[in-house]
Motif scaffolding. Structure first.
Motif, mmCIF file in Angstrom:
data_model
loop_
_atom_site.group_PDB
_atom_site.id
_atom_site.type_symbol
_atom_site.label_atom_id
_atom_site.label_comp_id
_atom_site.label_asym_id
_atom_site.label_seq_id
_atom_site.Cartn_x
_atom_site.Cartn_y
_atom_site.Cartn_z
ATOM 1 N N ILE A 142 -2.220 -6.080 -4.900
ATOM 2 C CA ILE A 142 -1.432 -6.325 -3.686
ATOM 3 C C ILE A 142 -0.211 -5.391 -3.673
ATOM 4 O O ILE A 142 0.118 -4.799 -2.640
ATOM 5 C CB ILE A 142 -1.017 -7.816 -3.607
ATOM 6 N N GLY A 143 0.423 -5.232 -4.831
ATOM 7 C CA GLY A 143 1.550 -4.294 -4.918
ATOM 8 C C GLY A 143 1.096 -2.866 -4.663
ATOM 9 O O GLY A 143 1.744 -2.105 -3.932
ATOM 10 N N VAL A 144 -0.040 -2.505 -5.247
ATOM 11 C CA VAL A 144 -0.529 -1.125 -5.106
ATOM 12 C C VAL A 144 -0.975 -0.847 -3.668
ATOM 13 O O VAL A 144 -0.782 0.256 -3.154
ATOM 14 C CB VAL A 144 -1.650 -0.831 -6.141
ATOM 15 N N ILE A 145 -1.520 -1.844 -3.008
ATOM 16 C CA ILE A 145 -1.886 -1.645 -1.590
ATOM 17 C C ILE A 145 -0.622 -1.328 -0.786
ATOM 18 O O ILE A 145 -0.597 -0.406 0.023
ATOM 19 C CB ILE A 145 -2.621 -2.878 -1.023
ATOM 20 N N GLY A 146 0.446 -2.095 -1.027
ATOM 21 C CA GLY A 146 1.699 -1.820 -0.310
ATOM 22 C C GLY A 146 2.196 -0.416 -0.612
ATOM 23 O O GLY A 146 2.500 0.362 0.305
ATOM 24 N N TRP A 147 2.251 -0.091 -1.897
ATOM 25 C CA TRP A 147 2.790 1.220 -2.289
ATOM 26 C C TRP A 147 1.916 2.372 -1.786
ATOM 27 O O TRP A 147 2.391 3.268 -1.076
ATOM 28 C CB TRP A 147 2.949 1.281 -3.819
ATOM 29 N N GLU B 129 5.670 -0.725 8.810
ATOM 30 C CA GLU B 129 4.935 -0.179 7.656
ATOM 31 C C GLU B 129 5.883 0.189 6.521
ATOM 32 O O GLU B 129 5.532 0.104 5.351
ATOM 33 C CB GLU B 129 4.106 1.049 8.034
ATOM 34 N N SER B 130 7.084 0.612 6.857
ATOM 35 C CA SER B 130 7.968 1.028 5.767
ATOM 36 C C SER B 130 8.413 -0.199 4.968
ATOM 37 O O SER B 130 8.577 -0.127 3.749
ATOM 38 C CB SER B 130 9.129 1.889 6.271
ATOM 39 N N PHE B 131 8.539 -1.344 5.633
ATOM 40 C CA PHE B 131 8.795 -2.595 4.893
ATOM 41 C C PHE B 131 7.590 -2.918 3.996
ATOM 42 O O PHE B 131 7.745 -3.328 2.840
ATOM 43 C CB PHE B 131 9.103 -3.731 5.889
ATOM 44 N N HIS B 132 6.398 -2.704 4.509
ATOM 45 C CA HIS B 132 5.194 -3.004 3.712
ATOM 46 C C HIS B 132 5.139 -2.166 2.438
ATOM 47 O O HIS B 132 4.787 -2.642 1.375
ATOM 48 C CB HIS B 132 3.921 -2.716 4.530
ATOM 49 N N GLN B 133 5.479 -0.897 2.615
ATOM 50 C CA GLN B 133 5.427 0.004 1.468
ATOM 51 C C GLN B 133 6.444 -0.438 0.417
ATOM 52 O O GLN B 133 6.144 -0.533 -0.761
ATOM 53 C CB GLN B 133 5.703 1.433 1.952
ATOM 54 N N ARG B 134 7.641 -0.779 0.880
ATOM 55 C CA ARG B 134 8.701 -1.160 -0.066
ATOM 56 C C ARG B 134 8.414 -2.472 -0.766
ATOM 57 O O ARG B 134 8.724 -2.630 -1.937
ATOM 58 C CB ARG B 134 10.043 -1.268 0.651
ATOM 59 N N GLN B 135 7.826 -3.453 -0.021
ATOM 60 C CA GLN B 135 7.560 -4.726 -0.701
ATOM 61 C C GLN B 135 6.524 -4.529 -1.804
ATOM 62 O O GLN B 135 6.594 -5.142 -2.848
ATOM 63 C CB GLN B 135 7.187 -5.835 0.291
ATOM 64 N N GLY B 136 5.567 -3.633 -1.574
ATOM 65 C CA GLY B 136 4.552 -3.389 -2.595
ATOM 66 C C GLY B 136 5.160 -2.715 -3.812
ATOM 67 O O GLY B 136 4.921 -3.118 -4.956
ATOM 68 N N TYR B 137 5.980 -1.720 -3.548
ATOM 69 C CA TYR B 137 6.611 -0.976 -4.646
ATOM 70 C C TYR B 137 7.534 -1.907 -5.437
ATOM 71 O O TYR B 137 7.562 -1.861 -6.665
ATOM 72 C CB TYR B 137 7.396 0.207 -4.068
ATOM 73 N N ASP B 138 8.236 -2.774 -4.720
ATOM 74 C CA ASP B 138 9.147 -3.715 -5.366
ATOM 75 C C ASP B 138 8.387 -4.704 -6.263
ATOM 76 O O ASP B 138 8.816 -5.012 -7.366
ATOM 77 C CB ASP B 138 9.936 -4.464 -4.273
ATOM 78 N N ASP C 104 -4.151 -0.482 -14.215
ATOM 79 C CA ASP C 104 -5.560 -0.619 -13.817
ATOM 80 C C ASP C 104 -5.697 -0.576 -12.285
ATOM 81 O O ASP C 104 -6.613 0.055 -11.746
ATOM 82 C CB ASP C 104 -6.104 -1.947 -14.370
ATOM 83 N N ALA C 105 -4.763 -1.245 -11.597
ATOM 84 C CA ALA C 105 -4.827 -1.240 -10.125
ATOM 85 C C ALA C 105 -4.578 0.170 -9.591
ATOM 86 O O ALA C 105 -5.259 0.621 -8.663
ATOM 87 C CB ALA C 105 -3.814 -2.229 -9.557
ATOM 88 N N VAL C 106 -3.623 0.875 -10.193
ATOM 89 C CA VAL C 106 -3.345 2.261 -9.751
ATOM 90 C C VAL C 106 -4.590 3.114 -9.970
ATOM 91 O O VAL C 106 -4.983 3.909 -9.106
ATOM 92 C CB VAL C 106 -2.128 2.842 -10.510
ATOM 93 N N SER D 132 -7.098 5.983 -1.895
ATOM 94 C CA SER D 132 -5.919 6.230 -1.035
ATOM 95 C C SER D 132 -5.915 7.672 -0.533
ATOM 96 O O SER D 132 -5.582 7.935 0.621
ATOM 97 C CB SER D 132 -4.618 5.965 -1.780
ATOM 98 N N LEU D 133 -6.280 8.607 -1.419
ATOM 99 C CA LEU D 133 -6.320 10.016 -0.991
ATOM 100 C C LEU D 133 -7.399 10.246 0.065
ATOM 101 O O LEU D 133 -7.284 11.133 0.910
ATOM 102 C CB LEU D 133 -6.564 10.945 -2.191
#
Ligand SMILES: [Fe+2]
Ligand SMILES: [Fe+2]
Length: 333
Positions: A140-145, A177-186, A205-207, A214-215
């Protein structure tokens, strides 16, 4: 996302005979595009421009609502109340993005029912990224990031898309979307900085699993994306798939360093001469396999959407009955 730049248009349309009047309208349209003007729903536009936009915006809308599914899977298992509230808000945003985008596509004369029928019938595409499973909380974090991060990279140029209703929808979407990215990274930072070795491993493992898909979100390489040129000519697309992908890689490398994770690409390295990172080859066979319907979760995702549509029939019927009653009341008053 989550457009995937697969807007391959029918040749027969371009080859169709055009009247002199149409040719004049098209010349006027081209001049407006060249001048950087926006096109509104009521303006004349070439049929192929309209068709390309309906395909792209509806694919984008489908991606938003299908993208809710892998994350919805973790709402009940989020580790704290705070993370659960954040995840719920994010998933709700994605549903809202789908609605803005269906509305934008409808301004081009295709109904929401038609677009959804194409999705449910397996004819319409959505971003292949959502056909991968979410196996752990770290996903879930990696999806956000990474996934929302790639979406931002793709979508910020769309705020300047020549079709105004799409561009306007994208302005609001990009903010969220920028909130989504930050919550995942956080969420990932918390696991990497305060977590146990097992949690660090879970993040790595998720990364490892999400990096390459993602690419692929930027779509096929420019050389294999012949109609991208037309979309760029029309100001629908502002940067090529490969340019966006490169920008994304360059942005992610320092973020991975801060997190303390390794991006799973032994060929990834800074190229001083280019001023950009070199990276390894993408498995395009995998990409086309997943796009073609044979990814790990394609069937599950589509079945979930069809079930939601069927089970929601009573809501649509009730809303229509209510609207009908209101209209009768207003008429009688
Ligand atoms: Fe979104
Ligand atoms: Fe998002």
């Amino acid at each position: 996302m989550y457009t995937q730049a697969m807007d391959i248009g029918p040749r027969e349309e371009r080859a169709a005979l055009r009247s002199a009047e149409e040719a004049q309208l098209e010349a006027g349209f081209d001049a407006r595009i060249d001048a950087g003007s926006f096109i509104e729903a009521k303006d004349w536009m070439p049929a192929h421009y309209r068709k390309t936009l309906v395909r792209q915006i509806s694919q984008h809308a489908h991606s938003e609502i299908v993208g809710m599914l892998p994350e919805g899977n973790w709402v009940t298992r989020a580790p704290t109340l705070k993370r659960k509230a954040i995840l719920l808000a994010k998933i709700q945003d994605e549903g809202g993005h789908g609605l803005y985008l269906y509305a934008a596509a409808e301004t081009l004369g295709t109904s929401r029912d038609e677009m959804l029928a194409a999705l449910h019938g397996g004819k319409a595409k959505y971003s292949s990224i959502f056909n991968y499973p979410t196996l752990s909380w770290a996903d879930i974090g990696v999806i956000g990031w990474l996934v929302d991060g790639a979406a931002i990279m793709n979508q910020v140029p769309l705020t300047r898309c020549s079709y105004a209703p799409y561009a306007r929808a994208m302005v609001r979407i990009c903010r969220e979307e920028s909130f989504h990215q930050r919550q995942g990274y956080d969420a990932l930072l918390a696991m990497m900085r305060e977590g146990t070795p097992a949690q660090h491993e879970m993040v790595q493992d998720a990364v490892n699993r999400w990096w390459w898909p993602s690419l692929m979100m930027f779509g096929p390489p420019d050389a294999a994306s012949p109609n991208s040129a037309q979309s760029m000519r029309w100001g629908i697309k502002r940067l090529s798939n490969d340019e966006l992908r490169q920008k994304f890689v360059d942005a992610c490398v320092p973020q991975a360093q801060v997190l303390g994770v390794t991006l799973p690409d032994p060929l990834l390295k800074w190229n001083e001469a280019r001023g950009q990172h070199d990276f390894g080859p993408i498995d395009w066979d995998e990409f086309w396999r997943v796009v073609g319907g044979d990814g790990p979760c394609n069937r599950e995702r589509l079945a979930a959407r069809v079930r939601a549509w069927d089970e929601g029939a009573w809501v649509r019927e009730a809303a229509l009955a209510h609207a009908h009653k209101q209209a009768l009341k207003e008429k009688a008053a």
